[in-house]
Structures are given as structure tokens and as C-alpha cells.
Design a protein around this motif. Structure first.
Motif, PDB file in Angstrom:
ATOM      1  N   ALA A 138     -15.181 -36.858  26.768  1.00 40.55           N
ATOM      2  CA  ALA A 138     -16.642 -36.735  26.663  1.00 40.55           C
ATOM      3  C   ALA A 138     -17.073 -35.312  26.337  1.00 40.55           C
ATOM      4  CB  ALA A 138     -17.301 -37.207  27.957  1.00 40.55           C
ATOM      5  N   ARG A 142     -19.075 -34.201  22.997  1.00 41.55           N
ATOM      6  CA  ARG A 142     -20.338 -33.471  23.061  1.00 41.55           C
ATOM      7  C   ARG A 142     -20.284 -32.246  22.136  1.00 41.55           C
ATOM      8  NH1 ARG A 142     -20.671 -33.682  28.074  1.00 41.55           N
ATOM      9  NH2 ARG A 142     -19.688 -31.700  28.640  1.00 41.55           N
ATOM     10  N   ALA A 172     -20.322 -41.440  25.100  1.00 42.16           N
ATOM     11  CA  ALA A 172     -20.390 -39.974  25.116  1.00 42.16           C
ATOM     12  C   ALA A 172     -21.308 -39.441  24.021  1.00 42.16           C
ATOM     13  CB  ALA A 172     -18.992 -39.389  24.957  1.00 42.16           C
TER      14      ALA A 172
END
Length: 492
Positions: A138, A142, A172
């Protein structure tokens, strides 16, 4: 002799790569001359010191300038001749200078395996990255969403091989507020017991369906790694590659591949930071190794490289079909030559990485050029020099290089030449064999009559480029006469 210097290559004009020359020499870098401490890398390179008489300490890993240039040109011409694009795997060298040279020699982009590698690539301006793994981290997703938002010219493609992986990516990316979809290719596994990848065509279709159900991913192709085919033979590898192509044909017929305008619609549906365009401009000014602006700053690449870049540009909204490690790219070329016409242009993407330095062991035996010698031959570029520090018995000697200096995971180093510690003459390492490695010693076996004494330098060939590069942060680039023309920085 013409000076061969990575820093003098056209792509050195891009500041991040050229900026490596401003790094200071100090204790971090093995083997560099103690009297060079405090100099910049560029200043030391400009001195053009001799590897053997210029103050370098042993052990020292050298990279042949001539062999690197030969290998770069050979894969460029091979790919162009067979209608392939290529994204060499950067895990091999993790060197922005070598990435720049690969891009100058026609590479579409650079392949990565893990997020850290992709971050290094972006720090040095790489604009096309193929990540040959499913990305489910995740925090990394990002970061990726931010990179895609900031730079409209950044192209990123990665594997997906599971419905769960797709779910994690979608979750995510939605949490990150991604404004551009991430391009993905379904990975077809090479067989039962092989590494990653969906095992059956039905499983691949399920993964593709999961991608289509998201708003954050775009299916752009299929891929895999033929090097994992169990009990690989030429025919078994080709059979798997034909399955990969058939999967792409079926997906195209079923309309599964997304178009670039889907990403445009997604971007339009979200709020994009006003500074995104400016940030992208800053990235370009800092140094875009992959796609320089056309004009006076464009690298002076050969015709093959220029042609391959035009093909890559034309297929950026096409269908990606990717395979090809360093052992079977001849099979990839054969099968990919038979890809039928699809609804959009096809990017036939090879990902071989070890070619840049080649080796004297594993890849010397595996290289496809052994099967097609008329296509050329790669040249081993590494030589590890170590000094004899003990000769305790007629059949034994010890060098001051060990596991922290030499690759040993596939094969032991090979003693190739001896440089006399008395007068600098070089002779073959006749009767000298590497029997083992300790942390900081090479164990040599010497036959009766072998010429070797304390103080001599022994030059050794290495096996496995990936685990040769990763033990050295700064590697002298050396011409045939021993002149060091540059230093190759790595980031592992």
C-alpha cells in the motif's frame, strides 16, 4: 585509443546522472586510492589513473569499458533486427549511468522487481518502468499514484496474477486518490511448480475480469518469464511462449484491453493538484534519462536506437506482450515474430538484463548467442583483481578477496591471469584454480610448477552479474590498457 567514459556519453548532460560525478570519494567506496579521498568522482576520473599503478587497493572489481560498449550495441542491434522493444532488467546493475547508456542504445524503459528499484529509477529520470511483479504494498502504491499524478509522461506497467492482488491494488490506489489508472499485464505462470503467475488461462481471465471491475487499473497486455519453464528445452519454452501469445490474442478478441483514454477520463474525474504539471517539468529539468526533449539535447543515438524509440512511442497505447530473460531471448524472438495482427499495435517487450556485463560462468553457458553465433557474441566485462597475501605451501595460496567481494551463488570465480608483483608483466593463470571462498579470502589450489608468489595480483572472471554488481558501490570502468576512465555508481 578512444576514451570510453560513461560520463562523456550524451546522456550525461542530464543533471541527475551527471551529478554523480560530484560525489566525494571517501571510505565508503572499496578499493579506491586512499590519496583520492576528498576528490569528487569526476575529478578522479579526469586523472585517468592506471588501475595497477594509480594507488588502487586490492581487492578491486574492474568493468571493461570496451566490453560494456560492445554488449550495449549488440543487444540494440539484435532487438532492432527482430522487431523487439526491450526494457533491460535494472536489478542487474542498479546503475543510473548504465541505465542511461541502455536507453541511449534504444531501450524502451527499464525493468524493476521491487518498489525501491523503481524509486531509484525515478530519482534519475526514468520515464518508462516495467515492474515484473505484482505490486500489493500500500505504501508503494501510494508513492506510485503520486508519481503518476505529478508526471503525465511517466509510464508504469506491472504484473497482476491474482484476484486478491487486484483487490489490494484497487483498495490502496483508491485510498491514495489516484488520478491515473495503473497499467497492468496479466502474468501467465510458466508451469506447475514455477515461480509466479496465474497457472491457467481460466485463472488469467478471472484476473482480467477483476481488473476490469476496478476504476484504478487498466489491463494493457500479458507477460511472463520463460526462464521458469520446468525442465526447459527450446521446444518447451516455445510452447509456453505460444500460450502467452494465444492468451493475448484471446484477450484482444474479447475486448479486454483498456485504452489510454480510460486513464484520461479517470484523471478528468478527479482533482489533479495544480502543481502537477510544474512538478513534471521540474523532473524533466532534473534529468529525464528515458525521454529527452527532442532537439539539441537529444542523445546522439544510432539509427537502430532511434528507430526503436519511434516504435516505442507509437505503441504506448498498444498491447504489451512481454517475456525474455537472458537465457531464452532467441526463443522469444522466434515466437514473437509470429504474433498476428491485433486490434492495436503490439509492444513486443524483451526484459533481458545480464547482457550489459555478461559473465565468465553462468551466462557464458546459457546465452542464446551460443545457439545463434551468427547473431554475435557477448563479452564478459567483469574482472576481480586480488592480491596473493599468503603462499603457505606449494599447492596452496590465498588471495585477499572473498564472499564480500565476489559472486559465488552460482559458480566460484575463475583464475584467469596473474600480474607479477615484481615487474607488472601479465601471464595466464596456468595451474591455478579457485577452490573456495571465505568471507575475506580466496582459496587457491596450485599445481606443481605454477608461478605464483606473495604480492602477485590474480585477475578472476566472475559468474552471475547481479551478485557481482551488488557488492560494489563504485566500480572502476577500465580500458584495455588499464586506464580508468570512469566510476560506475550502484544503488542496491
Amino acid at each position: 585509443m578512444t576514451t570510453t567514459s560513461i560520463e562523456e556519453a550524451p546522456l550525461a548532460a542530464y543533471r541527475p546522472v551527471a551529478g554523480l560525478a560530484d560525489e566525494l570519494i571517501d571510505h565508503r567506496f572499496k578499493a579506491l586510492p586512499p590519496d583520492a579521498e576528498g576528490l569528487t568522482v569526476g575529478a578522479l576520473a579526469a586523472e585517468r589513473r592506471d588501475l595497477f599503478t594509480g594507488g588502487f587497493t586490492t581487492p578491486v572489481l574492474a568493468l571493461s569499458a570496451e566490453s560494456v560498449e560492445h554488449n550495449l550495441a549488440l543487444l540494440e542491434s539484435y532487438a532492432e533486427r527482430h522487431g523487439l522493444a526491450f526494457a533491460p532488467h535494472g536489478k542487474t546493475s542498479m546503475s543510473p549511468q548504465l541505465f542511461a547508456r541502455q536507453l541511449e542504445h534504444g531501450a524502451w524503459g527499464i525493468t524493476a522487481a521491487v518498489p525501491h528499484q523503481a524509486r531509484v529509477y525515478r530519482a534519475y529520470g526514468i520515464r518508462r518502468i516495467f515492474l515484473a511483479n505484482e505490486l500489493v504494498d500500500a505504501a508503494a502504491l501510494r508513492w506510485l499514484a503520486g508519481e503518476l499524478d505529478r508526471d503525465p509522461e511517466f509510464r508504469f506497467v506491472c504484473y497482476v496474477d491474482s484476484v486478491r492482488g487486484v483487490e489490494l491494488m484497487d483498495e490502496a490506489l483508491r485510498a491514495a486518490g489516484a488520478s491515473r489508472p495503473v497499467d497492468v499485464v496479466v502474468e501467465l505462470g510458466a508451469g506447475e511448480g514455477a515461480r509466479t503467475g496465474a497457472r491457467t488461462e481460466a485463472e488469467c481471465a478471472a484476473v482480467a475480469d477483476a481488473v476490469a471491475a476496478t476504476g484504478t487499473l487498466r489491463l494493457v497486455g500479458v507477460a511472463g518469464y520463460e526462464g521458469e519453464v520446468p525442465d526447459a528445452t527450446g521446444e518447451r519454452v516455445r510452447e509456453w511462449l505460444r500460450r502467452l501469445v494465444a492468451l493475448a490474442v484471446a484477450f484482444d478478441r474479447e475486448g479486454r484491453f483498456g485504452r489510454k483514454d480510460r486513464g484520461d477520463r479517470l484523471a478528468a474525474s478527479r482533482t489533479v493538484p495544480a502543481k502537477a504539471g510544474a512538478a513534471a517539468g521540474e523532473a524533466g529539468a532534473a534529468g529525464e534519462a528515458a525521454e529527452p526533449a527532442r532537439g539539441e539535447s537529444e542523445p546522439a543515438a544510432g539509427e537502430a536506437g532511434a528507430a526503436m524509440r519511434r516504435v516505442a512511442d507509437a505503441t504506448d497505447d498498444g498491447i504489451v506482450i512481454s517475456a525474455g530473460g537472458s537465457a531464452w531471448f532467441d526463443a522469444v524472438a522466434d515466437v514473437f515474430a509470429q504474433i498476428p495482427e491485433l486490434s492495436r499495435p503490439v509492444l513486443k517487450l524483451l526484459r533481458s538484463g545480464a547482457y550489459v556485463s555478461h559473465d565468465d560462468g553462468h551466462y557464458r553457458h546459457l546465452t542464446p548467442f551460443n545457439r545463434v553465433p551468427e547473431e554475435g557474441a557477448l563479452r564478459p566485462a567483469f574482472r576481480l583483481w586480488a592480491q596473493v597475501v599468503s603462499r603457505p605451501s606449494p599447492g596452496q595460496a590465498f588471495l585477499n578477496a572473498g564472499k564480500r567481494d565476489a559472486a559465488y551463488d552460482l559458480d566460484l570465480p575463475q583464475a584467469q591471469v596473474v600480474r607479477s608483483g615484481r615487474d607488472g608483466t601479465v601471464r595466464p593463470a596456468t595451474g591455478i584454480t579457485v577452490g573456495g571462498l571465505s568471507d575475506q579470502h580466496t582459496w587457491l589450489r596450485t599445481e606443481p610448477g605454477a608461478e605464483l608468489e606473495v604480492g602477485d595480483w590474480v585477475g578472476m572472471g566472475l559468474s552471475h552479474p547481479c551478485t557481482s554488481f551488488d557488492k560494489w558501490q563504485l566500480i572502476p570502468l577500465v580500458e584495455a590498457d588499464g586506464t580508468v576512465t570512469d566510476y560506475i555508481r550502484t544503488f542496491f
